[in-house]
Design an enzyme around this catalytic site. Structure first.
Site, mmCIF file in Angstrom:
data_model
loop_
_atom_site.group_PDB
_atom_site.id
_atom_site.type_symbol
_atom_site.label_atom_id
_atom_site.label_comp_id
_atom_site.label_asym_id
_atom_site.label_seq_id
_atom_site.Cartn_x
_atom_site.Cartn_y
_atom_site.Cartn_z
ATOM 1 N N LYS A 53 46.160 35.608 27.924
ATOM 2 C CA LYS A 53 46.091 36.973 28.462
ATOM 3 C C LYS A 53 46.350 37.981 27.358
ATOM 4 O O LYS A 53 45.642 38.978 27.227
ATOM 5 C CB LYS A 53 47.106 37.152 29.605
ATOM 6 C CG LYS A 53 46.663 36.505 30.899
ATOM 7 C CD LYS A 53 47.787 36.467 31.932
ATOM 8 C CE LYS A 53 47.324 35.637 33.130
ATOM 9 N NZ LYS A 53 48.404 35.304 34.060
ATOM 10 N N GLN A 97 54.244 36.579 35.562
ATOM 11 C CA GLN A 97 53.615 35.261 35.675
ATOM 12 C C GLN A 97 54.362 34.391 36.685
ATOM 13 O O GLN A 97 55.585 34.257 36.620
ATOM 14 C CB GLN A 97 53.590 34.588 34.291
ATOM 15 C CG GLN A 97 52.884 33.262 34.238
ATOM 16 C CD GLN A 97 51.364 33.375 34.399
ATOM 17 O OE1 GLN A 97 50.770 34.418 34.119
ATOM 18 N NE2 GLN A 97 50.748 32.311 34.856
ATOM 19 N N ASP A 120 47.843 42.347 39.626
ATOM 20 C CA ASP A 120 47.635 41.094 40.358
ATOM 21 C C ASP A 120 47.179 41.357 41.795
ATOM 22 O O ASP A 120 46.681 40.448 42.462
ATOM 23 C CB ASP A 120 48.962 40.313 40.437
ATOM 24 C CG ASP A 120 49.046 39.161 39.446
ATOM 25 O OD1 ASP A 120 47.995 38.589 39.124
ATOM 26 O OD2 ASP A 120 50.166 38.828 39.036
HETATM 27 N N1 GUN Z 1 50.153 31.999 37.841
HETATM 28 C C1 GUN Z 1 48.969 31.355 37.955
HETATM 29 N N2 GUN Z 1 47.983 32.230 38.255
HETATM 30 C C2 GUN Z 1 48.557 33.451 38.321
HETATM 31 C C3 GUN Z 1 48.046 34.751 38.580
HETATM 32 O O1 GUN Z 1 46.864 34.974 38.826
HETATM 33 N N3 GUN Z 1 48.961 35.758 38.555
HETATM 34 C C4 GUN Z 1 50.279 35.534 38.317
HETATM 35 N N4 GUN Z 1 51.098 36.582 38.319
HETATM 36 N N5 GUN Z 1 50.781 34.337 38.060
HETATM 37 C C5 GUN Z 1 49.922 33.308 38.067
#
Ligand code: GUN
Length: 296
Positions: A53, A97, A120
């Site tokens: 990311k 996350q 998100d």
């Molecule tokens: N962990 C795995 N996929 C995601 C996601 O799309 N967003 C977040 N915040 N955590 C994750």
């Protein structure tokens, strides 16, 4: 009939180019878009996601702020970081996350993120806005699926869509997005009776159940578009894991009109849509026109 294989990697690369263009437009208007990612603990899979990311955020020309906290961080300290990011004008998007350690109340943390920075789309305000057809921050994976469906099928109005899986992160928002595009939507799940027959009605199948190869070719209506969100790890040869989707690829591809592979389908779209959401959040925060084609 052999289905067209929808190349998610190439599609995501095109989305990232669009995002980078929008970043230039924002910078010309004096706005430097920034995404903050919070990682708690040492989970190796999460660390890989967060690294990717950060890299893709920088490659798109945006600021990336990474906050790594120890696994035993107190909930209060984590909430205090979120509150600081909420009021930091350099931060337009915040992503915490998941999963979080068991001693932290994840719902409380997600609720603490300012809805306008909730890239998100997990905050109940955004869930409610999406559910009532208003402008929301939309969860990244369903947004990516919607973009691929629109590109392949154009106007989705009137099409029969079956979403298999009812998670808050994919199934439910996916159904809302398809409804927003005027599909006739069914959400199927583990308790659905005759799920094969229900799925066979669909012009659009989105599989997001987390059960390897559950959807078989004889569940698919000829010519349907199949979006496979599943990423299931199975033992492969030479001690290496291989990834399986929720759809049995070979049999579904014989019947479908188009299908996303696993890997290389929906997966790459998720981070691309995170970048798109960050640009959208930066535009909204500054009263600038939103990018076309990067939002729901
Ligand atoms: N962990 C795995 N996929 C995601 C996601 O799309 N967003 C977040 N915040 N955590 C994750």
């Amino acid at each position: 009939m052999a289905a067209e294989i929808i190349d998610g990697k190439a599609f995501a690369a095109r989305v990232r180019v669009r995002v980078a263009d929008e970043v230039l437009r924002l910078k010309a208007a004096g706005v430097n878009p920034g995404l903050a990612v919070v990682l708690v603990g040492e989970d190796p899979a999460s660390a890989v996601y967060v690294r990717n990311k950060g890299r893709q955020t920088r490659e798109a020309g945006m600021e990336s702020f990474e906050h790594r906290l120890p696994a035993d961080v107190s909930e209060a300290d984590l909430l205090s970081l979120i509150h600081r990011l909420n009021v930091d004008d350099a931060v337009h998007g915040i992503l915490c996350q998941l999963p979080l350690p068991a001693h932290v109340d994840a719902a409380k943390v997600l609720a603490a993120v300012a809805p306008a920075k909730d890239v998100d789309g997990f905050h109940v305000s955004n869930v409610g806005l999406l559910g009532t057809g208003q402008k929301a921050m939309v969860p990244c994976t369903p947004l990516g699926c919607l973009m691929m469906l629109r590109e392949r099928l154009g106007n989705l109005a009137g099409l029969e869509a079956v979403v298999i899986g009812r998670s808050n992160i994919v199934g439910k928002p996916m159904a809302q997005l398809l409804l927003g595009d005027s599909c006739t939507v069914t959400i199927a799940h583990s308790r659905t009776r005759d799920i094969e027959a229900v799925t066979r009605r669909a012009d659009i199948v989105v599989a997001a159940v987390g059960r390897p190869e559950m959807v078989r070719g004889d569940w698919i209506k000829p010519g349907a578009t199949v979006i496979d969100v599943g990423i299931n790890r199975a033992a492969g040869t030479g001690g290496k894991d291989r990834l399986l989707g929720d759809c049995h690829f070979e049999s579904c591809a014989e019947v479908a009109g188009a299908i996303t592979p696993v890997p290389g389908g929906v997966g790459p779209m998720t981070i691309a849509c995170l970048l798109a959401n960050t640009v959208t959040a930066a535009c909204r925060a500054n009263g600038l026109a939103e990018p076309e084609g990067l939002t729901a």
